[in-house]
Enzyme design. Sequence first.
Site, PDB file in Angstrom:
ATOM      1  N   ASP A  18      -3.109   8.178  -2.357  1.00 44.05           N
ATOM      2  CA  ASP A  18      -2.452   6.962  -2.867  1.00 44.05           C
ATOM      3  C   ASP A  18      -1.663   7.235  -4.144  1.00 44.05           C
ATOM      4  O   ASP A  18      -1.541   6.370  -5.019  1.00 44.05           O
ATOM      5  CB  ASP A  18      -3.500   5.851  -3.139  1.00 44.05           C
ATOM      6  CG  ASP A  18      -4.327   5.543  -1.905  1.00 44.05           C
ATOM      7  OD1 ASP A  18      -5.533   5.250  -2.075  1.00 44.05           O
ATOM      8  OD2 ASP A  18      -3.778   5.616  -0.795  1.00 44.05           O
ATOM      9  N   GLU A  21       0.728  -7.213   3.150  1.00 46.44           N
ATOM     10  CA  GLU A  21       0.864  -5.999   3.971  1.00 46.44           C
ATOM     11  C   GLU A  21       1.833  -6.178   5.139  1.00 46.44           C
ATOM     12  O   GLU A  21       2.735  -5.340   5.346  1.00 46.44           O
ATOM     13  CB  GLU A  21      -0.504  -5.594   4.520  1.00 46.44           C
ATOM     14  CG  GLU A  21      -1.479  -5.198   3.432  1.00 46.44           C
ATOM     15  CD  GLU A  21      -2.819  -4.797   3.989  1.00 46.44           C
ATOM     16  OE1 GLU A  21      -2.839  -4.100   5.015  1.00 46.44           O
ATOM     17  OE2 GLU A  21      -3.840  -5.154   3.392  1.00 46.44           O
ATOM     18  N   ASN A  53      -1.426  -3.988  11.143  1.00 46.40           N
ATOM     19  CA  ASN A  53      -0.168  -3.537  10.523  1.00 46.40           C
ATOM     20  C   ASN A  53       0.772  -2.954  11.568  1.00 46.40           C
ATOM     21  O   ASN A  53       1.988  -3.147  11.508  1.00 46.40           O
ATOM     22  CB  ASN A  53      -0.458  -2.515   9.421  1.00 46.40           C
ATOM     23  CG  ASN A  53      -0.832  -3.194   8.112  1.00 46.40           C
ATOM     24  OD1 ASN A  53       0.027  -3.735   7.425  1.00 46.40           O
ATOM     25  ND2 ASN A  53      -2.099  -3.189   7.784  1.00 46.40           N
ATOM     26  N   HIS A  57      -1.251   0.485   1.282  1.00 50.27           N
ATOM     27  CA  HIS A  57      -2.565   0.441   0.621  1.00 50.27           C
ATOM     28  C   HIS A  57      -2.802  -0.997   0.152  1.00 50.27           C
ATOM     29  O   HIS A  57      -1.898  -1.604  -0.450  1.00 50.27           O
ATOM     30  CB  HIS A  57      -2.618   1.417  -0.561  1.00 50.27           C
ATOM     31  CG  HIS A  57      -3.954   1.411  -1.241  1.00 50.27           C
ATOM     32  ND1 HIS A  57      -5.066   2.033  -0.702  1.00 50.27           N
ATOM     33  CD2 HIS A  57      -4.365   0.810  -2.388  1.00 50.27           C
ATOM     34  CE1 HIS A  57      -6.108   1.827  -1.507  1.00 50.27           C
ATOM     35  NE2 HIS A  57      -5.702   1.080  -2.527  1.00 50.27           N
ATOM     36  N   LEU A 111      -7.393   6.661   8.548  1.00 47.73           N
ATOM     37  CA  LEU A 111      -8.451   7.026   7.598  1.00 47.73           C
ATOM     38  C   LEU A 111      -8.727   8.526   7.515  1.00 47.73           C
ATOM     39  O   LEU A 111      -9.708   8.953   6.938  1.00 47.73           O
ATOM     40  CB  LEU A 111      -9.742   6.262   7.961  1.00 47.73           C
ATOM     41  CG  LEU A 111      -9.620   4.737   7.825  1.00 47.73           C
ATOM     42  CD1 LEU A 111     -10.915   4.065   8.251  1.00 47.73           C
ATOM     43  CD2 LEU A 111      -9.259   4.357   6.392  1.00 47.73           C
ATOM     44  N   GLY A 119      -5.269  -2.257  13.908  1.00 54.47           N
ATOM     45  CA  GLY A 119      -3.834  -2.180  14.169  1.00 54.47           C
ATOM     46  C   GLY A 119      -3.034  -3.419  13.851  1.00 54.47           C
ATOM     47  O   GLY A 119      -1.970  -3.642  14.428  1.00 54.47           O
TER      48      GLY A 119
HETATM   49  C1  GRF Z   1      -5.301  -2.464   6.061  1.00 50.66           C
HETATM   50  O1  GRF Z   1      -5.977  -3.298   5.141  1.00 50.66           O
HETATM   51  C2  GRF Z   1      -4.501  -1.448   5.305  1.00 50.66           C
HETATM   52  O2  GRF Z   1      -4.045  -1.897   4.053  1.00 50.66           O
HETATM   53  C3  GRF Z   1      -5.489  -0.355   5.086  1.00 50.66           C
HETATM   54  O3  GRF Z   1      -6.308  -0.324   6.249  1.00 50.66           O
HETATM   55  C4  GRF Z   1      -6.261  -1.599   6.869  1.00 50.66           C
HETATM   56  C5  GRF Z   1      -5.762  -1.389   8.263  1.00 50.66           C
HETATM   57  O4  GRF Z   1      -5.818  -2.523   8.971  1.00 50.66           O
HETATM   58  N1  GRF Z   1      -4.811   0.895   4.888  1.00 50.66           N
HETATM   59  P1  GRF Z   1      -5.116  -2.567  10.431  1.00 50.66           P
HETATM   60  O5  GRF Z   1      -5.723  -1.456  11.254  1.00 50.66           O
HETATM   61  O6  GRF Z   1      -3.647  -2.374  10.214  1.00 50.66           O
HETATM   62  O7  GRF Z   1      -5.466  -3.936  10.918  1.00 50.66           O
END
Ligand code: GRF
Length: 198
Positions: free
Chosen positions: A141, A171, A14, A100, A81, A12
């Site tokens: 994607d 990101e 992001n 991504h 995922l 988490g």
């Molecule tokens: C990130 O690298 C994102 O780009 C990819 O999955 C990862 C998620 O990381 N889709 P987090 O759960 O946000 O730390």
Amino acid sequence: MTDIVVLVSGGGTNLQAIIDAIESGTITNARVKAVISNKEDAYALERAKKHGIKGKVAKKAELLSAIKEEGPDLLVLAGFLVVLPEEIIREYENRIINIHPSLIPSFCGQGFYGLRVHEGVLSRGCKVTGATVHFVDEGTDTGPIIIQKAVEVLPGDTPEVLQKRVMEEAEWKILPKAIDLFSNGKLVVKEGKVEVLS
Ligand code: GRF
């Protein structure tokens, strides 16, 4: 006010970037209404809880109802995922954003997620990589690209070190930026391409 539901599966970071950006005012006109994970032990749910944001666990079959209960204007996939069911993608056309960790169309699609992306970048000997925020369509994607940001690959990088740099330098910056643009009506999709209104 844009009501956002964030879909997560892991740590988490992001999601945390989104929460921090809303709290600091970098993202305006938006709030995270709920965080939904397919994994009950996802640390992302802890992050939501710490900020008083509703967290829910939903398996793929319950996902549409779990989302609709919140009535979001925008879905954000932040390390989610699970492949979204077609009915969700149709219902939320150009209202689902994904992050991504590569410069699409490189190192994306089936099998390219998490560290595998950075392993591919390193094994190809790329000197530049980065991250992409895009709208989600039926493919993997393949939706309209909203924002991309390049990141240098450095000598001696491991997949883990490169992943962290892509997160920190790309990101965690472009995902909040894309959400702010969406929440303020600045994104228009024309013939599969995104136009950012000034
Ligand atoms: C990130 O690298 C994102 O780009 C990819 O999955 C990862 C998620 O990381 N889709 P987090 O759960 O946000 O730390």
